[in-house]
Design a protein around this motif. Structure first.
Motif, PDB file in Angstrom:
ATOM      1  N   ALA A 510       1.653  -5.531  -5.735  1.00  0.00           N
ATOM      2  CA  ALA A 510       1.643  -4.073  -5.676  1.00  0.00           C
ATOM      3  C   ALA A 510       0.204  -3.569  -5.664  1.00  0.00           C
ATOM      4  CB  ALA A 510       2.401  -3.505  -6.870  1.00  0.00           C
ATOM      5  N   ARG A 511      -0.623  -4.183  -6.567  1.00  0.00           N
ATOM      6  CA  ARG A 511      -2.019  -3.749  -6.657  1.00  0.00           C
ATOM      7  C   ARG A 511      -2.733  -4.008  -5.329  1.00  0.00           C
ATOM      8  NH1 ARG A 511      -5.307  -6.821 -10.910  1.00  0.00           N
ATOM      9  NH2 ARG A 511      -3.330  -6.812 -12.023  1.00  0.00           N
ATOM     10  N   GLU A 514      -1.725  -1.538  -2.717  1.00  0.00           N
ATOM     11  CA  GLU A 514      -2.383  -0.263  -2.997  1.00  0.00           C
ATOM     12  C   GLU A 514      -3.810  -0.281  -2.443  1.00  0.00           C
ATOM     13  OE1 GLU A 514      -3.171   1.304  -7.195  1.00  0.00           O
ATOM     14  OE2 GLU A 514      -0.985   1.101  -7.032  1.00  0.00           O
ATOM     15  N   ARG A 515      -4.503  -1.440  -2.751  1.00  0.00           N
ATOM     16  CA  ARG A 515      -5.903  -1.551  -2.323  1.00  0.00           C
ATOM     17  C   ARG A 515      -5.990  -1.568  -0.801  1.00  0.00           C
ATOM     18  NH1 ARG A 515      -8.710  -6.352  -5.043  1.00  0.00           N
ATOM     19  NH2 ARG A 515      -7.830  -5.377  -6.881  1.00  0.00           N
ATOM     20  N   GLU A 517      -4.041  -0.130   1.261  1.00  0.00           N
ATOM     21  CA  GLU A 517      -3.875   1.244   1.755  1.00  0.00           C
ATOM     22  C   GLU A 517      -5.168   2.028   1.616  1.00  0.00           C
ATOM     23  OE1 GLU A 517      -0.610   3.392   0.072  1.00  0.00           O
ATOM     24  OE2 GLU A 517       0.801   1.900   0.849  1.00  0.00           O
ATOM     25  N   ASP A 518      -5.806   1.844   0.424  1.00  0.00           N
ATOM     26  CA  ASP A 518      -7.069   2.552   0.178  1.00  0.00           C
ATOM     27  C   ASP A 518      -8.102   2.195   1.225  1.00  0.00           C
ATOM     28  OD1 ASP A 518      -5.990   3.711  -1.944  1.00  0.00           O
ATOM     29  OD2 ASP A 518      -7.108   2.594  -3.486  1.00  0.00           O
TER      30      ASP A 518
END
Lengths: 527, 192
Positions: A510-511, A514-515, A517-518
């Motif tokens: 998940a992390r 997220e990264r 996407e960032d």
């Protein structure tokens, strides 16, 4: 004083051709025309302090400090290093450490005003005869005297090694067989008394049975000065013919006494101890006057407008500052050669400074450069290098092995006994840069040794790992059970483990998403 | 009578010879074992001890045993040319280029754990043959670089793929002097 006639006799019977080497055309005369000139102090000095092999160098000063002449700047761990002293009164402007070369450089800005303020060192001695050998060695160690012959080994370190063995013959080496370095000769002409005094001190410190000063016969003025200083002494004057590389200690011992010693072994094993004449001079200054070693004599040579001369130079003086004072043209910076044309190296770092290992500096002639630029051809097996080699190696075979990076062949051919005299390089008709090839061969051998050492280390760790695993298997049932129970409290390898790992993996995923996407959004904007 | 005696002496002599040959054979076979052992130790000394298993054997020692029994010497990617030349010297063989089936020559390398992604599962610690990974259950792990052989055995068991293999900082290449015209012989000579 005894002049050893046997040597000249040996020369007449051609024994020296067996000692190897050859007579070279000397270019020393120009620099010897005038006496030793002392250089005005440079505005800045850069003193280098090498790390000890086990820990970084310990400095006694920090940036901004004011230091006086003769003040000690670094502390030493053992005798393998000599402490560094400030050559003049100065301000410590900066200290920088290079982690790669493991050296710390201290920049000193020289103070013009209180030039004569000296720091107190050891008190001068009226008579060193009252000291024991150990006390003399200690005095030499405290005052940081290092060898001035090229390798720069601390004198006290050599003396301590000699103490464990019986030294039969102490040799003060004033042969200086390089064809273009005359620093020792110039020094002996003017300061022969101190050299002889240093020889006596070293003889006492090493408890050597006999002591001799070795010098080659073409140095007539220096021999006369030594004769005068040696009057009434039992130190021998050993006169040798002019031959390169007789200045190398193993060759010197063979020429003088006929004793073969392997260049890779210490001459101490054969009962000899050898110090450079300039070192003996520094020892005399240290022991008698209590002066630490802060300068040396450097031979400066090169084409006009430079004036060839021998200069007394403070340690830490930038080499190019010295050359400019002597009149060199700064446009020739890329052709500076350190330590003579035979064993020397082209100076790559124009910021390099004078230290105890710099015996001579030379700017190459345009004609010499042309020669070294000539391209190398193939080896034609002419054998010139074999007959030139003073230590009976086979340079042409070593060259092949270096090219093939065959460390085993290099070891079998005895590369470690090469004294790097450069004669093979000079005589090669195909212009093969043999010294450079052997340098590459040495690095290759060092790397291979390093990887074998690393492998040994890894093997030990692997064996320990295996032994532990075996012990774990063999332990009694009850202990194993107890360990498993205590394990389950800290480790999640059993029942609850799978769920926990799955949760953790999901968390990381998940992390990561997220990264991604960032990072992804600005990239999309770019597109 | 005399012929009988000669016959007997003949029998005795041949029996003695046979016995002697048998004793020598046994002695030779018994000596072969330590000799083989000594060769294995010598071979093991020049292998890089990464225990990576890329040669197809479960470690450096098993590969050394296999080489002593006749296996090819060019299967060790972490050792590279230097190891092949060393093995060739040791076994009196011609050096050969590395067998590409077992991988390419690797520069000196170490494992590196991206610490914020590590979940502390201990799997890499169990996989490491030289105990170069430090850590405990549910706590972050890290690689002790000076002890790491770069064998990459820890990469595969990691459930979150947080281990990278990065080049070691130590330079391992020596460049030969280049003052020469290009020469086709160079390539041939430089080959191990």
């Amino acid at each position: 004083m005894i002049v050893n006639k046997r040597l000249l006799l040996r020369a007449k019977h051609g024994a020296f051709s067996r000692a190897g080497g050859m007579k070279l055309t000397s270019t020393k005369a120009a620099a010897l025309r005038c006496g030793i000139s002392s250089m005005p102090p440079p505005p800045r000095l850069f003193l280098e302090v090498a790390d000890h092999r086990s820990r970084p160098a310990a400095l006694l000063v920090k940036a901004g400090d004011k230091v006086r002449k003769f003040q000690q700047l670094s502390r030493t761990v053992d005798l393998s290093q000599a402490p560094v002293f400030s050559p003049l009164s100065a301000t410590v402007a900066a200290i920088s450490r290079d982690a790669h070369t493991r050296r710390t450089t201290i920049r000193l800005d020289i103070l013009a005003s209180d030039e004569n303020a000296e720091s107190e060192t050891l008190p001068p001695l009226t008579d060193y005869g009252s000291l024991t050998a150990a006390q003399i060695t200690e005095r030499i160690a405290i005052l940081g005297v290092s060898g001035l012959g090229g390798r720069g080994m601390p004198v006290a370190h050599k003396l301590a090694a000699a103490k464990k063995r019986r030294v039969q013959q102490l040799i003060i080496n004033a042969v200086e067989s390089d064809p273009d370095i005359s620093a020792d000769e110039a020094m002996i002409r003017e300061r022969s008394k101190a050299v002889v005094e240093g020889a006596r001190i070293l003889q006492r410190a090493s408890s050597a049975e006999r002591c001799g000063i070795a010098i080659s016969k073409e140095k007539k003025a220096a021999i006369a000065a030594l004769r005068a200083a040696l009057a009434g002494s039992d130190i021998e004057l050993l006169i040798l013919p002019t031959h390169y590389p007789l200045g190398e200690e193993h060759r010197l011992i063979y020429a003088l006494f006929g004793t073969e010693t392997a260049p890779s072994a210490s001459i101490l094993d054969a009962g000899f101890l050898c110090f450079n004449a300039a070192t003996a001079h520094a020892v005399a200054l240290a022991v008698n006057r209590g002066e630490p070693m802060i300068s040396r004599i450097v031979s400066v040579d090169g084409p006009t407008p430079l004036r060839p001369q021998n200069c007394e130079v403070l340690f830490g003086t930038p080499i190019w500052h010295l050359l400019e004072v002597c009149g060199a043209d700064p446009a020739q910076k890329d052709r500076t050669l350190i330590n003579g044309s035979m064993r020397g190296q082209l100076l790559e770092n124009t910021q390099a400074v004078v230290h105890s290992g710099v015996r001579g500096v030379r700017i190459l002639d345009a004609s010499e450069l042309l020669q070294s630029d000539e391209l190398e051809r193939n080896c034609i097996n002419c054998g010139h290098c074999v007959s030139a080699c003073p230590v009976n190696l086979q340079p042409q075979a070593l060259f092949r092995a270096s090219r093939a990076r065959d460390t085993f062949q290099l070891a079998a051919l005895g590369l470690e006994d090469c004294i790097d005299c450069g004669l093979c390089d000079q005589v090669c008709p195909s212009h093969l840069p043999l010294r450079d090839y052997f340098g590459a061969g040495r690095s290759e051998m060092r790397l291979w040794q390093g990887s074998v050492d690393r492998a040994d280390h890894f093997r030990n760790r692997f064996d320990a790992h295996q032994a532990r695993a075996e012990r774990k298997l063999r332990r009694p049932q009850s202990v194993a059970l107890a360990a498993r129970q205590s394990d389950s409290k800290t480790e999640f390898s059993r029942t609850s483990a799978k769920a926990e790992i799955a949760a953790a993996v999901a968390r990381v995923k998940a992390r990561r998403a997220e990264r991604a996407e960032d990072q992804g959004s600005p990239r999309k904007d770019d597109d | 009578m005399a012929a009988d005696l000669v016959n007997w002496i003949g029998w005795l002599l041949s029996a003695a010879l046979g016995l002697w040959l048998l004793v020598r054979l046994v002695a030779y076979l018994r000596l072969q074992i330590p000799r083989q052992q000594a060769l294995v130790i010598k071979i093991d000394r020049v292998l890089p001890q990464t225990q990576c298993g890329k040669c197809g054997y479960p470690g450096c020692r098993p590969y050394a045993e296999a080489i002593a029994a006749g296996a090819a010497i060019n299967r060790c990617p972490p050792g590279g040319h230097r190891t092949i030349v060393a093995l060739a010297r040791l076994l009196n063989e011609q050096p050969r280029p590395l067998d590409p089936a077992h991988g390419d020559i690797e520069p000196s390398q170490v494992a590196f754990i991206r610490e914020d992604e590590c979940i502390g599962c201990m799997k890499c610690i169990r996989a490491c043959p030289v105990d170069a990974i430090l850590g405990s259950g549910k706590l972050m792990h890290t690689v002790i670089a000076s002890e790491c052989t770069g064998c990459d055995l820890c990469v595969e068991p990691c459930p979150v793929d947080c281990i990278d293999i990065i080049p070691d900082l130590e330079p391992a290449q020596v460049s030969l002097p280049h003052r020469r015209v290009d020469n086709p012989l160079d390539e041939l000579e430089a080959q191990p």
